[in-house]
Design a protein around this motif. Structure first.
Motif, PDB file in Angstrom:
ATOM      1  N   UNK A  45     -15.740  -6.165 -15.368  1.00 45.42           N
ATOM      2  CA  UNK A  45     -14.782  -6.783 -14.988  1.00 45.42           C
ATOM      3  C   UNK A  45     -13.526  -5.639 -14.547  1.00 45.42           C
ATOM      4  N   UNK A  46     -13.457  -4.462 -15.485  1.00 49.02           N
ATOM      5  CA  UNK A  46     -12.423  -3.703 -15.011  1.00 49.02           C
ATOM      6  C   UNK A  46     -12.760  -2.968 -13.782  1.00 49.02           C
ATOM      7  N   UNK A  47     -13.897  -2.682 -13.683  1.00 50.62           N
ATOM      8  CA  UNK A  47     -14.679  -1.833 -12.546  1.00 50.62           C
ATOM      9  C   UNK A  47     -14.347  -2.714 -11.222  1.00 50.62           C
ATOM     10  N   UNK A  48     -14.215  -4.203 -11.353  1.00 51.61           N
ATOM     11  CA  UNK A  48     -14.109  -4.911  -9.963  1.00 51.61           C
ATOM     12  C   UNK A  48     -12.502  -5.078  -9.799  1.00 51.61           C
ATOM     13  N   UNK A  49     -11.775  -5.162 -10.850  1.00 51.06           N
ATOM     14  CA  UNK A  49     -10.245  -5.590 -10.691  1.00 51.06           C
ATOM     15  C   UNK A  49      -9.422  -4.467 -11.144  1.00 51.06           C
ATOM     16  N   UNK A  50      -9.811  -3.360 -11.389  1.00 53.32           N
ATOM     17  CA  UNK A  50      -8.790  -2.249 -11.830  1.00 53.32           C
ATOM     18  C   UNK A  50      -7.873  -1.988 -10.712  1.00 53.32           C
ATOM     19  N   UNK A  51      -8.037  -1.991  -9.544  1.00 54.66           N
ATOM     20  CA  UNK A  51      -7.062  -2.000  -8.397  1.00 54.66           C
ATOM     21  C   UNK A  51      -5.923  -2.640  -8.717  1.00 54.66           C
ATOM     22  N   UNK A  52      -5.916  -3.777  -9.281  1.00 54.11           N
ATOM     23  CA  UNK A  52      -4.996  -4.551  -9.598  1.00 54.11           C
ATOM     24  C   UNK A  52      -3.665  -3.924 -10.408  1.00 54.11           C
ATOM     25  N   UNK A  53      -4.139  -3.017 -11.439  1.00 60.33           N
ATOM     26  CA  UNK A  53      -3.491  -2.391 -12.378  1.00 60.33           C
ATOM     27  C   UNK A  53      -2.625  -1.229 -11.607  1.00 60.33           C
ATOM     28  N   UNK A  54      -3.294  -0.632 -10.701  1.00 58.78           N
ATOM     29  CA  UNK A  54      -2.908   0.739 -10.078  1.00 58.78           C
ATOM     30  C   UNK A  54      -1.776   0.436  -8.812  1.00 58.78           C
ATOM     31  N   UNK A  55      -2.060  -0.755  -8.514  1.00 55.31           N
ATOM     32  CA  UNK A  55      -0.982  -0.875  -7.261  1.00 55.31           C
ATOM     33  C   UNK A  55       0.280  -1.344  -7.638  1.00 55.31           C
ATOM     34  N   UNK A  56       1.207  -0.660  -7.147  1.00 59.02           N
ATOM     35  CA  UNK A  56       2.580  -1.122  -7.692  1.00 59.02           C
ATOM     36  C   UNK A  56       3.326  -1.761  -6.408  1.00 59.02           C
ATOM     37  N   UNK A  57       4.310  -2.591  -6.854  1.00 56.57           N
ATOM     38  CA  UNK A  57       5.163  -3.114  -5.781  1.00 56.57           C
ATOM     39  C   UNK A  57       5.445  -2.127  -4.229  1.00 56.57           C
ATOM     40  N   UNK A  58       5.530  -2.745  -3.260  1.00 57.27           N
ATOM     41  CA  UNK A  58       5.938  -2.224  -2.054  1.00 57.27           C
ATOM     42  C   UNK A  58       7.132  -3.006  -1.418  1.00 57.27           C
ATOM     43  N   UNK A  59       7.347  -2.310  -0.171  1.00 56.15           N
ATOM     44  CA  UNK A  59       8.509  -2.967   0.452  1.00 56.15           C
ATOM     45  C   UNK A  59       7.873  -4.422   1.045  1.00 56.15           C
ATOM     46  N   UNK A  60       6.773  -4.615   1.408  1.00 54.12           N
ATOM     47  CA  UNK A  60       6.354  -6.102   1.591  1.00 54.12           C
ATOM     48  C   UNK A  60       6.797  -7.044   0.460  1.00 54.12           C
ATOM     49  N   UNK A  61       6.198  -6.565  -0.660  1.00 53.00           N
ATOM     50  CA  UNK A  61       6.448  -7.344  -1.751  1.00 53.00           C
ATOM     51  C   UNK A  61       8.054  -7.608  -2.121  1.00 53.00           C
ATOM     52  N   UNK A  62       8.839  -6.691  -1.856  1.00 49.98           N
ATOM     53  CA  UNK A  62      10.242  -6.963  -2.014  1.00 49.98           C
ATOM     54  C   UNK A  62      10.736  -8.010  -0.994  1.00 49.98           C
ATOM     55  N   UNK A  63      10.214  -7.915   0.331  1.00 45.81           N
ATOM     56  CA  UNK A  63      10.748  -8.733   1.417  1.00 45.81           C
ATOM     57  C   UNK A  63      10.290 -10.404   0.982  1.00 45.81           C
ATOM     58  N   UNK A  64       9.084 -10.303   0.257  1.00 40.38           N
ATOM     59  CA  UNK A  64       8.702 -11.618  -0.295  1.00 40.38           C
ATOM     60  C   UNK A  64       9.295 -12.287  -1.214  1.00 40.38           C
ATOM     61  N   UNK A  65      10.085 -11.518  -2.163  1.00 39.59           N
ATOM     62  CA  UNK A  65      10.592 -12.106  -3.072  1.00 39.59           C
ATOM     63  C   UNK A  65      11.831 -13.294  -2.697  1.00 39.59           C
ATOM     64  N   UNK A  66      11.957 -14.255  -3.527  1.00 37.65           N
ATOM     65  CA  UNK A  66      12.992 -15.211  -3.448  1.00 37.65           C
ATOM     66  C   UNK A  66      13.861 -15.357  -4.629  1.00 37.65           C
ATOM     67  N   UNK A  67      15.124 -15.951  -4.451  1.00 40.51           N
ATOM     68  CA  UNK A  67      15.856 -16.448  -5.759  1.00 40.51           C
ATOM     69  C   UNK A  67      15.429 -17.499  -6.112  1.00 40.51           C
ATOM     70  N   UNK A  68      15.280 -17.823  -7.394  1.00 42.63           N
ATOM     71  CA  UNK A  68      14.673 -19.229  -7.951  1.00 42.63           C
ATOM     72  C   UNK A  68      15.821 -20.021  -8.068  1.00 42.63           C
TER      73      UNK A  68
END
Length: 133
Positions: A45-68
């Protein structure tokens, strides 16, 4: 309860109950001859999904954020800035302001746009009050 943690076959069996979507598909397609112990499954499982741990937020994820809906603008700004601080390479203040203000929808967008265009204190002139949120 300790007995459950000692029963590796039971742990492996119930692991799938916590999966959905592509992770569940991955688990179903996993070669079960290679998974003899709980540790084997964890490693796969860790071999398959480790990339999710290593990837930090980027500019696109900031643009996608919304106020609740239940979140004040101040709370949202704090949450947004905590994520923005993790973006690499770091952003200039002008870019941060632009990205942040573009995450708002009406009626907030109008207020943010007006606030960013209000004059600031200049030499020899009286300071105009700016609206704070």
């Amino acid at each position: 309860m300790a007995e459950v943690f000692d029963d590796e076959k039971l742990l492996i069996h119930f692991f799938q109950d916590n999966l959905s979507g592509t992770a569940l598909t991955w688990y179903i397609q996993l070669d079960n001859t290679k998974v003899k112990k709980w540790k084997d499954l964890v490693n796969a499982f860790m071999r398959q999904y480790k990339f999710n741990i290593d990837v930090g937020p980027d500019r696109l994820s900031l643009q996608a954020m919304e106020k609740n809906n239940k979140e004040s603008i101040r709370e949202y700004a704090r949450r947004w800035s905590e994520v923005a601080a993790q973006v690499n390479p770091s952003m200039l203040e002008k870019e941060m302001i632009s990205l942040f203000s573009n995450t708002f929808k009406a009626p907030y967008y109008r207020n943010i746009g007006m606030a960013s265009s209000w004059p600031t204190k200049k030499k020899g002139k009286k300071e105009k009050k700016t609206k704070t949120f």
